[in-house]
Write an enzyme that holds these catalytic residues in place. Sequence first.
Site, short mmCIF file in Angstrom:
data_model
loop_
_atom_site.label_atom_id
_atom_site.label_comp_id
_atom_site.label_asym_id
_atom_site.label_seq_id
_atom_site.Cartn_x
_atom_site.Cartn_y
_atom_site.Cartn_z
N GLU A 1 -9.62 -55.31 22.04
CA GLU A 1 -8.77 -54.51 22.94
C GLU A 1 -7.42 -55.18 23.14
OE1 GLU A 1 -12.09 -52.07 25.56
OE2 GLU A 1 -11.40 -53.98 26.33
N LYS B 1 -6.83 -53.92 32.42
CA LYS B 1 -6.87 -53.77 30.96
C LYS B 1 -6.57 -52.33 30.55
CE LYS B 1 -10.44 -52.46 29.07
NZ LYS B 1 -11.88 -52.56 28.80
N CYS C 1 -13.74 -56.72 37.29
CA CYS C 1 -13.37 -55.36 36.87
C CYS C 1 -12.02 -54.96 37.46
CB CYS C 1 -14.47 -54.39 37.29
SG CYS C 1 -14.01 -52.67 37.05
N GLU D 1 -15.90 -30.82 18.79
CA GLU D 1 -16.73 -29.71 18.29
C GLU D 1 -17.53 -30.14 17.06
OE1 GLU D 1 -14.71 -26.23 16.51
OE2 GLU D 1 -12.88 -27.42 16.49
N CYS E 1 -11.64 -54.48 33.58
CA CYS E 1 -11.53 -53.07 33.19
C CYS E 1 -10.23 -52.39 33.64
CB CYS E 1 -12.67 -52.24 33.79
SG CYS E 1 -14.19 -53.13 34.11
N HIS F 1 -13.40 -24.68 20.31
CA HIS F 1 -12.44 -24.76 19.22
C HIS F 1 -11.03 -24.49 19.70
CE1 HIS F 1 -11.16 -24.56 15.07
NE2 HIS F 1 -10.50 -23.46 15.36
N TYR G 1 -15.37 -57.00 21.92
CA TYR G 1 -14.56 -55.89 22.41
C TYR G 1 -13.33 -56.34 23.18
CZ TYR G 1 -16.11 -55.72 27.36
OH TYR G 1 -16.32 -55.98 28.68
C1 LIG Z 1 -11.04 -58.36 30.10
C2 LIG Z 1 -12.27 -57.62 30.52
C3 LIG Z 1 -12.35 -56.26 30.34
C4 LIG Z 1 -13.50 -55.56 30.73
N1 LIG Z 1 -13.54 -54.23 30.52
C5 LIG Z 1 -14.62 -53.52 30.91
C6 LIG Z 1 -14.66 -52.12 30.75
O1 LIG Z 1 -13.73 -51.51 30.21
N2 LIG Z 1 -15.76 -51.46 31.19
C7 LIG Z 1 -16.81 -52.11 31.79
O2 LIG Z 1 -17.76 -51.45 32.21
N3 LIG Z 1 -16.79 -53.45 31.95
C8 LIG Z 1 -15.73 -54.16 31.53
N4 LIG Z 1 -15.70 -55.52 31.72
C9 LIG Z 1 -16.89 -56.19 32.31
C10 LIG Z 1 -16.91 -56.04 33.82
O3 LIG Z 1 -15.70 -56.49 34.37
C11 LIG Z 1 -18.07 -56.87 34.38
O4 LIG Z 1 -19.27 -56.48 33.73
C12 LIG Z 1 -18.24 -56.66 35.89
O5 LIG Z 1 -17.07 -57.00 36.59
C13 LIG Z 1 -19.42 -57.50 36.39
O6 LIG Z 1 -19.53 -57.38 37.78
P1 LIG Z 1 -20.23 -58.53 38.63
O7 LIG Z 1 -20.34 -58.00 40.01
O8 LIG Z 1 -21.43 -59.00 37.95
O9 LIG Z 1 -19.21 -59.75 38.59
P2 LIG Z 1 -17.67 -59.86 38.89
O10 LIG Z 1 -17.01 -58.55 38.99
O11 LIG Z 1 -17.15 -60.82 37.90
O12 LIG Z 1 -17.62 -60.50 40.34
C14 LIG Z 1 -18.06 -61.80 40.59
C15 LIG Z 1 -17.23 -62.38 41.71
O13 LIG Z 1 -17.85 -63.56 42.18
C16 LIG Z 1 -16.85 -64.50 42.52
N5 LIG Z 1 -17.50 -65.82 42.52
C17 LIG Z 1 -18.01 -66.50 41.47
N6 LIG Z 1 -18.61 -67.63 41.90
C18 LIG Z 1 -18.46 -67.65 43.25
C19 LIG Z 1 -18.89 -68.57 44.26
N7 LIG Z 1 -19.60 -69.66 43.98
N8 LIG Z 1 -18.56 -68.30 45.54
C20 LIG Z 1 -17.84 -67.18 45.87
N9 LIG Z 1 -17.43 -66.29 44.95
C21 LIG Z 1 -17.75 -66.52 43.65
C22 LIG Z 1 -15.82 -64.30 41.43
O14 LIG Z 1 -14.54 -64.80 41.83
C23 LIG Z 1 -15.84 -62.79 41.26
O15 LIG Z 1 -14.88 -62.17 42.09
C24 LIG Z 1 -14.57 -56.26 31.34
C25 LIG Z 1 -14.50 -57.63 31.53
C26 LIG Z 1 -13.37 -58.32 31.13
C27 LIG Z 1 -13.29 -59.80 31.34
#
Ligand SMILES: Cc1cc2nc3c(=O)[nH]c(=O)nc-3n(C[C@H](O)[C@H](O)[C@H](O)COP(=O)(O)OP(=O)(O)OC[C@H]3O[C@@H](n4cnc5c(N)ncnc54)[C@H](O)[C@@H]3O)c2cc1C
Length: 463
Positions: free
Chosen positions: A183, A51, A43, A441, A48, A436, A179
């Site tokens: 985007e 982006k 994110c 609205e 997010c 309004h 999406y």
């Molecule tokens: C381009 C894009 C736009 C998005 N826009 C939106 C939006 O507008 N609104 C919205 O709500 N959501 C959006 N999302 C989705 C949102 O980013 C994810 O749903 C959210 O980040 C998920 O959180 P998470 O904690 O599950 O994983 P993540 O935030 O992906 O975190 C997982 C972390 O684990 C780390 N990791 C993975 N494997 C290992 C390992 N073995 N050892 C150590 N570290 C590891 C990764 O490097 C990463 O930093 C978007 C996603 C993308 C790709």
Amino acid sequence: MSEYDYDLFVIGAGSGGVRAARLAAELGKRVAIAEEYRIGGTCVIRGCVPKKLLVYGSRYGAEIEDARAYGWDYADLRFDWSKLIHNVQREVDRLNGAYTRTLEKAGVERFLTRASVEDPHSVRLADGDRVVSAEYILVATGSAPAFPDIPGKEHFISSNECFQLEALPESIVIMGAGYIGMEFASIFAGLGVSVTVLYRGVQILRGFDMDLRDELAEALRDRGVDLRMNTNVAAVEKQGDGYRVVLEDGESIPASRVMAATGRKPNTENLGLEAVGVELGPNGRVVVDAYSKSTVDSLYAVGDVTDRANLTPVAIREGTAFVETVFEGCPNAIDYSFIPTAVFTEPEIGTVGLTEGEAREKTNVDIYKASFRPMRATISGRDEKVLIKLVVDAGTDKVLGLHMLGSDAGEIAQMAAIALRLGVTKQQLDATMALHPSVAEEIVTMRQKWEPPVPIKGSDAAA
Ligand SMILES: Cc1cc2nc3c(=O)[nH]c(=O)nc-3n(C[C@H](O)[C@H](O)[C@H](O)COP(=O)(O)OP(=O)(O)OC[C@H]3O[C@@H](n4cnc5c(N)ncnc54)[C@H](O)[C@@H]3O)c2cc1C
């Protein structure tokens, strides 16, 4: 004193992992977290946040153009990609620092390395090849872009690389019309890039309400995006400084860049999960119960790695519920209904609740639609349309879904989500005073039911 090094070890410092680690540490638990890339996760680092900043950047061109009709004049309008992307990266760095400090302040020990599960209570850290133990392990490793297996797939870039582009491409072909693909199509088009979107299904944005899908497709085409549905890619080839996308029908499209926005895969590969008895589902997701517990008692998983609703607020809520369940003795199962969602295209989509198709599968519905030119466009002359649609249960009068295309649709959907979640009826909307003049609205002034020309059932499930 516990027999383990930590009470909780979190793998992955993204939205879900950081929230869970911080909350558990603030309860006095001994917590550690491992992150293999950058603290903040998808994110903050490559999702997010960057982006949305690019979305803002991409909208100014048309807005400045529209401002002429409102009396503003200017000369020499230019766009500098390197300035925008540099400023976006600077903000990402700031947030990365803020997230790191939050963990530090809460007393969470941080390991900037890859981690994997060694046994139900141990984690192996790749850096130094150490093993540490924990009473609970939380897998919060998120997901990663998945590319289709076609010749030339090594030439694809994903959304990850879009945030690192040194130069703005002249043209881009985007495969996929979910999406993220839409985007980026909108961002690049707004910045003057020639954009082609290729998708094998019938319409963009599968899973969204069909009216929104149709309206957005038309609006993007009006803005110059070449959207090609029912189109299959056979191969991608290098051609000079750029690429050539070869379609199955033999046609080929030249492009400076080729982006695959063809879905994401939970990050569970080589994580050691199956070996310790954690069941993985389709696409490699971690199978969890309503409390985010995996098939191994000491191992929980939250966020995209569980492939439930892949959004940041959901991952954060799941991380919070995990801490409440495991460390506060207050089991919390999340309600996944009425999650508001936006698609930050231009025009924007905001949506909450059931689509018309989903609702018709369950019950009899009344549909209300308003489609109009926003006041702003009357002077600017821009060919712009707003669509607002309500899906109402014909029996109970409850509003099951609200779908909107138009400016600030995301903000409006967030507020509407509160009312829908509380079970608002159409009659209660009608009794609400309008503000309004505003676009929103219309939500409280729609009186006329929309009648389909022929009876329909479940139309937006189409690919
Ligand atoms: C381009 C894009 C736009 C998005 N826009 C939106 C939006 O507008 N609104 C919205 O709500 N959501 C959006 N999302 C989705 C949102 O980013 C994810 O749903 C959210 O980040 C998920 O959180 P998470 O904690 O599950 O994983 P993540 O935030 O992906 O975190 C997982 C972390 O684990 C780390 N990791 C993975 N494997 C290992 C390992 N073995 N050892 C150590 N570290 C590891 C990764 O490097 C990463 O930093 C978007 C996603 C993308 C790709």
